[in-house]
Every structure is written in C-alpha cells, then in structure tokens.
Design a protein around this motif. Structure first.
Motif, PDB file in Angstrom:
ATOM      1  N   CYS A 136      51.714  42.391  33.646  1.00  0.00           N
ATOM      2  CA  CYS A 136      51.082  42.096  33.296  1.00  0.00           C
ATOM      3  C   CYS A 136      49.603  42.617  33.476  1.00  0.00           C
ATOM      4  CB  CYS A 136      50.810  40.631  34.539  1.00  0.00           C
ATOM      5  SG  CYS A 136      49.787  39.463  33.824  1.00  0.00           S
ATOM      6  N   THR A 137      49.373  43.191  34.803  1.00  0.00           N
ATOM      7  CA  THR A 137      48.070  43.852  34.337  1.00  0.00           C
ATOM      8  C   THR A 137      48.098  45.232  33.266  1.00  0.00           C
ATOM      9  OG1 THR A 137      48.741  45.399  36.005  1.00  0.00           O
ATOM     10  CG2 THR A 137      48.371  43.390  36.734  1.00  0.00           C
ATOM     11  N   GLY A 138      49.026  45.713  32.573  1.00  0.00           N
ATOM     12  CA  GLY A 138      48.858  47.000  31.817  1.00  0.00           C
ATOM     13  C   GLY A 138      48.862  46.183  30.421  1.00  0.00           C
ATOM     14  N   PRO A 162      38.902  28.361  33.680  1.00  0.00           N
ATOM     15  CA  PRO A 162      39.864  27.183  34.306  1.00  0.00           C
ATOM     16  C   PRO A 162      40.776  27.188  32.314  1.00  0.00           C
ATOM     17  CG  PRO A 162      37.220  26.748  34.373  1.00  0.00           C
ATOM     18  CD  PRO A 162      37.245  27.008  34.391  1.00  0.00           C
ATOM     19  N   ASP A 163      40.496  27.890  31.582  1.00  0.00           N
ATOM     20  CA  ASP A 163      41.247  27.723  30.810  1.00  0.00           C
ATOM     21  C   ASP A 163      42.371  28.734  31.321  1.00  0.00           C
ATOM     22  OD1 ASP A 163      39.379  26.103  28.872  1.00  0.00           O
ATOM     23  OD2 ASP A 163      38.590  27.672  28.147  1.00  0.00           O
ATOM     24  N   LEU A 168      48.253  33.796  36.216  1.00  0.00           N
ATOM     25  CA  LEU A 168      47.650  34.977  36.148  1.00  0.00           C
ATOM     26  C   LEU A 168      46.465  35.603  35.622  1.00  0.00           C
ATOM     27  CD1 LEU A 168      47.713  36.603  33.386  1.00  0.00           C
ATOM     28  CD2 LEU A 168      46.065  35.045  32.264  1.00  0.00           C
ATOM     29  N   LEU A 169      45.637  34.210  36.356  1.00  0.00           N
ATOM     30  CA  LEU A 169      43.989  34.732  37.031  1.00  0.00           C
ATOM     31  C   LEU A 169      44.037  35.368  38.333  1.00  0.00           C
ATOM     32  CD1 LEU A 169      41.839  31.955  36.569  1.00  0.00           C
ATOM     33  CD2 LEU A 169      42.085  33.868  35.579  1.00  0.00           C
ATOM     34  N   ALA A 170      45.214  35.012  38.905  1.00  0.00           N
ATOM     35  CA  ALA A 170      45.567  35.929  40.338  1.00  0.00           C
ATOM     36  C   ALA A 170      46.121  36.969  40.790  1.00  0.00           C
ATOM     37  CB  ALA A 170      46.617  34.690  41.444  1.00  0.00           C
ATOM     38  N   LYS A 171      46.483  37.332  39.078  1.00  0.00           N
ATOM     39  CA  LYS A 171      47.094  38.818  39.355  1.00  0.00           C
ATOM     40  C   LYS A 171      46.312  39.162  38.159  1.00  0.00           C
ATOM     41  CE  LYS A 171      51.591  37.114  37.801  1.00  0.00           C
ATOM     42  NZ  LYS A 171      52.493  36.853  36.865  1.00  0.00           N
ATOM     43  N   VAL A 172      45.038  39.532  37.402  1.00  0.00           N
ATOM     44  CA  VAL A 172      44.215  40.438  36.937  1.00  0.00           C
ATOM     45  C   VAL A 172      42.931  40.369  37.312  1.00  0.00           C
ATOM     46  CG1 VAL A 172      45.770  39.580  35.052  1.00  0.00           C
ATOM     47  CG2 VAL A 172      43.832  38.467  34.998  1.00  0.00           C
ATOM     48  N   PRO A 181      35.949  36.243  31.222  1.00  0.00           N
ATOM     49  CA  PRO A 181      37.021  35.197  30.368  1.00  0.00           C
ATOM     50  C   PRO A 181      37.680  35.733  29.467  1.00  0.00           C
ATOM     51  CG  PRO A 181      36.021  33.739  31.945  1.00  0.00           C
ATOM     52  CD  PRO A 181      35.303  34.865  31.530  1.00  0.00           C
ATOM     53  N   ALA A 182      36.419  35.736  28.446  1.00  0.00           N
ATOM     54  CA  ALA A 182      36.741  36.074  27.280  1.00  0.00           C
ATOM     55  C   ALA A 182      37.539  37.865  26.594  1.00  0.00           C
ATOM     56  CB  ALA A 182      36.175  36.875  25.931  1.00  0.00           C
ATOM     57  N   ALA A 183      37.925  37.885  28.151  1.00  0.00           N
ATOM     58  CA  ALA A 183      38.224  39.846  27.630  1.00  0.00           C
ATOM     59  C   ALA A 183      39.865  39.190  27.894  1.00  0.00           C
ATOM     60  CB  ALA A 183      37.603  40.653  28.800  1.00  0.00           C
ATOM     61  N   VAL A 184      39.444  38.179  29.111  1.00  0.00           N
ATOM     62  CA  VAL A 184      40.857  37.897  29.310  1.00  0.00           C
ATOM     63  C   VAL A 184      41.660  36.820  28.748  1.00  0.00           C
ATOM     64  CG1 VAL A 184      42.719  36.182  31.239  1.00  0.00           C
ATOM     65  CG2 VAL A 184      40.552  37.836  31.632  1.00  0.00           C
ATOM     66  N   ALA A 185      41.108  36.377  27.449  1.00  0.00           N
ATOM     67  CA  ALA A 185      41.602  36.218  26.694  1.00  0.00           C
ATOM     68  C   ALA A 185      42.288  36.964  25.284  1.00  0.00           C
ATOM     69  CB  ALA A 185      40.744  34.710  25.913  1.00  0.00           C
TER      70      ALA A 185
END
Length: 232
Positions: A136-138, A162-163, A168-172, A181-185
């Motif tokens: 996931c972090t990869g 919140p999206d 997932l957020l706890a991992k990354v 947030p846009a980068a996670v998307a």
C-alpha cells in the motif's frame, strides 16, 4: 531420526502442502483448497495434514502471508535498487516488478487480489498486515515521487480526507505526512492503471486480444509517466 532431519522433512512437507494448495486453486478455483483434497494429492491421510495445518483457514492464512510477502519483497527490491534514479525510472521499476511477480505467480496474485476463498475467516488484523502495508505504501510512494512534477495538474481536486477509508489513511499518512488528499487519490489512480491491466493478463482476458500483453503494459506505463510529467 535426528532433530535436524525431522525439522527438514517437516519443512519440505509444509512447502509441498502449500504448493499443492496453489495448484488445486489454479485448476479448481479458491474453493478447491481443502485439506482433504491436498491429502489425496499427496497420498497422505487427512489426519496427517492436520499435524501441519490444524484448519483450512490456517493454511489459507499462511499462503496469503507467504505470497503477499513475496510480492512486497519484489517491489521493495526494485524500488531500493533505483534509489539514486529519477522518478520515471523508479516508478517504472516498481510497476514492472509488480507485473513480473504477478504473471510469474498467477495463483498467488489471485489469492491476494482475486475472489476470496469461500468461508475463509482471516485473523484479526488480516492475514498479512506487514506485507499489505508495504504494498500500500509502495503505491503511495509512486504518487509521492511524481507529486512535485504532477501536483499542478490537481489544483482543482475535490478530494478531502473524509473521502478516504480511515484504514487507508492510517497506513499512508504517517509515512507521507506532507501529501495532500489529491495525492492520495492520485496513488489510487496509479494503482488502477497498473492493477487493471495486470489483472486482465493474469485472468487470461487478454489472451485472445493480444499476443503482446507485456508491450501493452509498458505502453500504458509510458503514457502514465507522461501524464505525471515525469517523462517527455
């Protein structure tokens, strides 16, 4: 029999059990993995199999942990080997390693990313939490590598924290605290690009469409890198 020989034979039998289980899955799907079927294939009694894996779920958990860890090792090694390179080289190395592992280990890929084994109940925290975190972090690292170049394309992104799933957020977020947030998307979109074609290939859907799935994958990857502004 010495302890060393006994342990070696046990390790060899354990490996054979796992190999047979993956072979059964390859020919009969996830529900073909049963301890009795494995015992028949190996010429053992069911009771003897129970001495290695008390339940079918114990075996499935071990299989998922093993194959997921092997995948994480493969992509981490490709990433680490290109640590001194630019973002295009690093992203391409990670993505190529992901595909190479998947097409070499199709049953493992299906076990991790395909249909669940019917009735399987994973242990609390999942069967392979460390490997899942690493993969996931990869994917997120690919977005983080590209973000300084591609971030301007996502100024109008509507994504906010919140999206996303809290898990997932706890991992990354602890690993990439500066990513918006846009980068996670973007990380999820990159995953979609890579995972989609690999899944089509592993499940045989490209077989009648093209004789060059590897070429198709690399052309998609090239266009992805251009879209991220990391390759001309």
């Amino acid at each position: 029999m010495t302890t060393g020989r006994r342990e070696r034979l046990r390790a060899e039998t354990t490996t054979e059990i796992k190999d047979v289980a993956l072979g059964l899955m390859a020919t009969g799907g996830p529900d073909a993995i049963t301890l009795r079927a494995i015992a028949r294939e190996m010429g053992m009694t069911a009771n003897a199999i129970y001495g290695y894996f008390p339940t079918r779920d114990d075996l499935v958990t071990t299989l998922i942990r093993d194959v997921y860890t092997a995948l994480a090792d493969a992509v981490d090694a490709a990433w680490d080997a290109t640590s001194a390179e630019g973002p295009a080289v690093r992203i391409e190395a990670w993505a190529t390693a992901f595909r190479a592992w998947a097409v070499t280990n199709p049953e493992g890929f299906r076990l991790v990313y395909g249909d669940p084994v019917p009735g399987y109940r994973a242990p609390e925290g999942g069967p392979a939490p460390d490997a899942a975190l690493r993969v996931c972090t990869g994917f997120t690292a690919l977005a983080a590598e590209a973000w300084p170049h591609a971030g301007h394309r996502y100024r109008d992104s509507a994504f906010d924290w919140p999206d996303f799933d809290p898990g997932l957020l706890a991992k990354v977020r602890p690993v990439f605290p500066g990513l918006p947030p846009a980068a996670v998307a973007l990380a999820l979109r990159i995953w979609g690009h890579l995972h989609g074609l690999v899944s089509l290939e592993v499940y045989g859907h490209l077989r009648t469409q093209t004789s060059s799935p590897e070429k198709l994958f690399h052309e998609e990857l090239t266009q992805l890198l251009r879209g991220l502004d990391v390759r001309s």
